[in-house]
Design a protein around this motif. Sequence first.
Motif, PDB file in Angstrom:
ATOM      1  N   GLU A  96      40.861  34.629  50.793  1.00 16.51           N
ATOM      2  CA  GLU A  96      40.287  34.504  52.130  1.00 16.51           C
ATOM      3  C   GLU A  96      39.351  35.668  52.448  1.00 16.51           C
ATOM      4  O   GLU A  96      38.831  35.755  53.559  1.00 16.51           O
ATOM      5  CB  GLU A  96      41.402  34.446  53.188  1.00 16.51           C
ATOM      6  N   GLY A  97      39.130  36.525  51.465  1.00 21.31           N
ATOM      7  CA  GLY A  97      38.287  37.687  51.680  1.00 21.31           C
ATOM      8  C   GLY A  97      36.892  37.481  51.115  1.00 21.31           C
ATOM      9  O   GLY A  97      36.392  36.364  51.030  1.00 21.31           O
ATOM     10  N   ILE A  98      36.272  38.587  50.719  1.00 19.69           N
ATOM     11  CA  ILE A  98      34.938  38.525  50.123  1.00 19.69           C
ATOM     12  C   ILE A  98      35.104  38.182  48.645  1.00 19.69           C
ATOM     13  O   ILE A  98      35.594  38.988  47.868  1.00 19.69           O
ATOM     14  CB  ILE A  98      34.201  39.867  50.283  1.00 19.69           C
ATOM     15  N   ASN A  99      34.681  36.989  48.268  1.00 14.22           N
ATOM     16  CA  ASN A  99      34.915  36.520  46.898  1.00 14.22           C
ATOM     17  C   ASN A  99      33.617  36.197  46.152  1.00 14.22           C
ATOM     18  O   ASN A  99      33.574  35.312  45.303  1.00 14.22           O
ATOM     19  CB  ASN A  99      35.862  35.316  46.887  1.00 14.22           C
ATOM     20  N   ARG A 100      32.583  36.939  46.451  1.00 11.89           N
ATOM     21  CA  ARG A 100      31.280  36.730  45.814  1.00 11.89           C
ATOM     22  C   ARG A 100      31.329  36.905  44.308  1.00 11.89           C
ATOM     23  O   ARG A 100      30.659  36.193  43.561  1.00 11.89           O
ATOM     24  CB  ARG A 100      30.274  37.714  46.416  1.00 11.89           C
ATOM     25  N   MET A 101      32.119  37.852  43.809  1.00 16.16           N
ATOM     26  CA  MET A 101      32.171  38.167  42.387  1.00 16.16           C
ATOM     27  C   MET A 101      33.213  37.348  41.632  1.00 16.16           C
ATOM     28  O   MET A 101      33.391  37.541  40.434  1.00 16.16           O
ATOM     29  CB  MET A 101      32.492  39.654  42.198  1.00 16.16           C
ATOM     30  N   HIS A 102      33.879  36.428  42.285  1.00 18.68           N
ATOM     31  CA  HIS A 102      35.085  35.833  41.726  1.00 18.68           C
ATOM     32  C   HIS A 102      34.843  34.528  40.970  1.00 18.68           C
ATOM     33  O   HIS A 102      33.714  34.097  40.771  1.00 18.68           O
ATOM     34  CB  HIS A 102      36.123  35.684  42.833  1.00 18.68           C
ATOM     35  N   ALA A 103      35.943  33.919  40.544  1.00 17.91           N
ATOM     36  CA  ALA A 103      35.904  32.811  39.585  1.00 17.91           C
ATOM     37  C   ALA A 103      35.416  31.509  40.205  1.00 17.91           C
ATOM     38  O   ALA A 103      35.634  31.229  41.390  1.00 17.91           O
ATOM     39  CB  ALA A 103      37.286  32.608  38.981  1.00 17.91           C
ATOM     40  N   ILE A 104      34.775  30.700  39.355  1.00 17.15           N
ATOM     41  CA  ILE A 104      34.423  29.330  39.730  1.00 17.15           C
ATOM     42  C   ILE A 104      35.037  28.315  38.764  1.00 17.15           C
ATOM     43  O   ILE A 104      34.944  27.117  38.977  1.00 17.15           O
ATOM     44  CB  ILE A 104      32.896  29.129  39.801  1.00 17.15           C
ATOM     45  N   PHE A 105      35.673  28.816  37.704  1.00 18.04           N
ATOM     46  CA  PHE A 105      36.382  27.961  36.747  1.00 18.04           C
ATOM     47  C   PHE A 105      37.806  28.485  36.561  1.00 18.04           C
ATOM     48  O   PHE A 105      38.032  29.696  36.530  1.00 18.04           O
ATOM     49  CB  PHE A 105      35.709  27.967  35.375  1.00 18.04           C
ATOM     50  N   GLY A 106      38.767  27.589  36.422  1.00 20.74           N
ATOM     51  CA  GLY A 106      40.101  27.938  35.955  1.00 20.74           C
ATOM     52  C   GLY A 106      40.946  28.785  36.875  1.00 20.74           C
ATOM     53  O   GLY A 106      42.017  29.242  36.473  1.00 20.74           O
ATOM     54  N   TRP A 107      40.534  28.981  38.117  1.00 19.51           N
ATOM     55  CA  TRP A 107      41.326  29.821  39.011  1.00 19.51           C
ATOM     56  C   TRP A 107      42.485  29.018  39.608  1.00 19.51           C
ATOM     57  O   TRP A 107      42.521  27.799  39.543  1.00 19.51           O
ATOM     58  CB  TRP A 107      40.467  30.410  40.117  1.00 19.51           C
TER      59      TRP A 107
END
Length: 331
Positions: A142-153
């Motif tokens: 629910e935070g800042i997730n700009r750098m985070h996953a788009i697959f397999g999370w």
Amino acid sequence: MRPFKYTNAKDVPSATKLVAGNPNARFLAGGTNLLDLMKEDVERPDELIDITRLGLTQIKATGSGGISIGGLGRNTDAANHPLVRQHYPLLAQAILAGASGQIRNMATNGGNLLQRTRCPYFYDVAMPCNKREPGSGCGAMEGINRMHAIFGWSEKCIAVFPSDMAVALAALDAVVKVTNASGEERAVAFADFHRLPGDMPEKDTNLSHGDLITSIEIPKNNLADHSYYLKVRDRASYAFALVSVAAAFEMKGNLISKVRIAMGGVAHKPWRAMKAEQMLIGKEPTEANFKMAANAEMADAKPLEHNKFKVELGSRSIVRALQMALNGGKS
């Protein structure tokens, strides 16, 4: 500073037994990630087993025509070794795209595969993080997730794996040689080495506590002429990838006969773009075919609130990496 015991390991058997015998012990090699984690109070080992004197640094050709890279060899040495440069330029490019020269001079090859996520919520002990403290929640969700996953999370964790070297090794079908506390050696296919988060995001790999990476082996291939590592980041130096792509293929006549594509910055582990690979077999290496394969791969992405841009960026990065590979790394 939390107190800890420091021990110099004399050999591989003693090193693995010391770590396996203490759940709070850690191997210490280059220390480029572990020491940062200790300073931030994320990792709290009560014993460090120094393995820098065990050897395991040799880079050599294997009997089957591939290459073996020592687990305790430095990243700089691996990137600049003639065998790597000549036969596996994709790996050299990926290593040189990572970190700074000073860090590459210290970081070990095995340690590179074991580095932990750079998710800011993992590093901030005031924030909830299931990877750092299972069951506490995921601040990034629910935070800042700009750098985070788009697959397999999973709902438990959306962090990404930071290594550049590992992305190239995934594309090159590498095998990781591991020795355990009983002296048993096993070979782990790179695709099975790292884990997706699932319900246990605290586990980054399928290794057991006390397992030691002794070498990384890459099989013989004919991918060197058409390979390229592309890293897209916020700044040109010393930044982790928003998206990276290791692309390599072989040609038979005018058609692609074998292709390997792996992505970084998009998942909890190096992400093999299997759908894109399958679509390119038997195709001509054209921009239209590259786009078709890239779009098909990215169609399965599940972006979060702040990283929807990674879907288009990922597609364009796959196309660009394949184009560069077609031209032997030249624009």
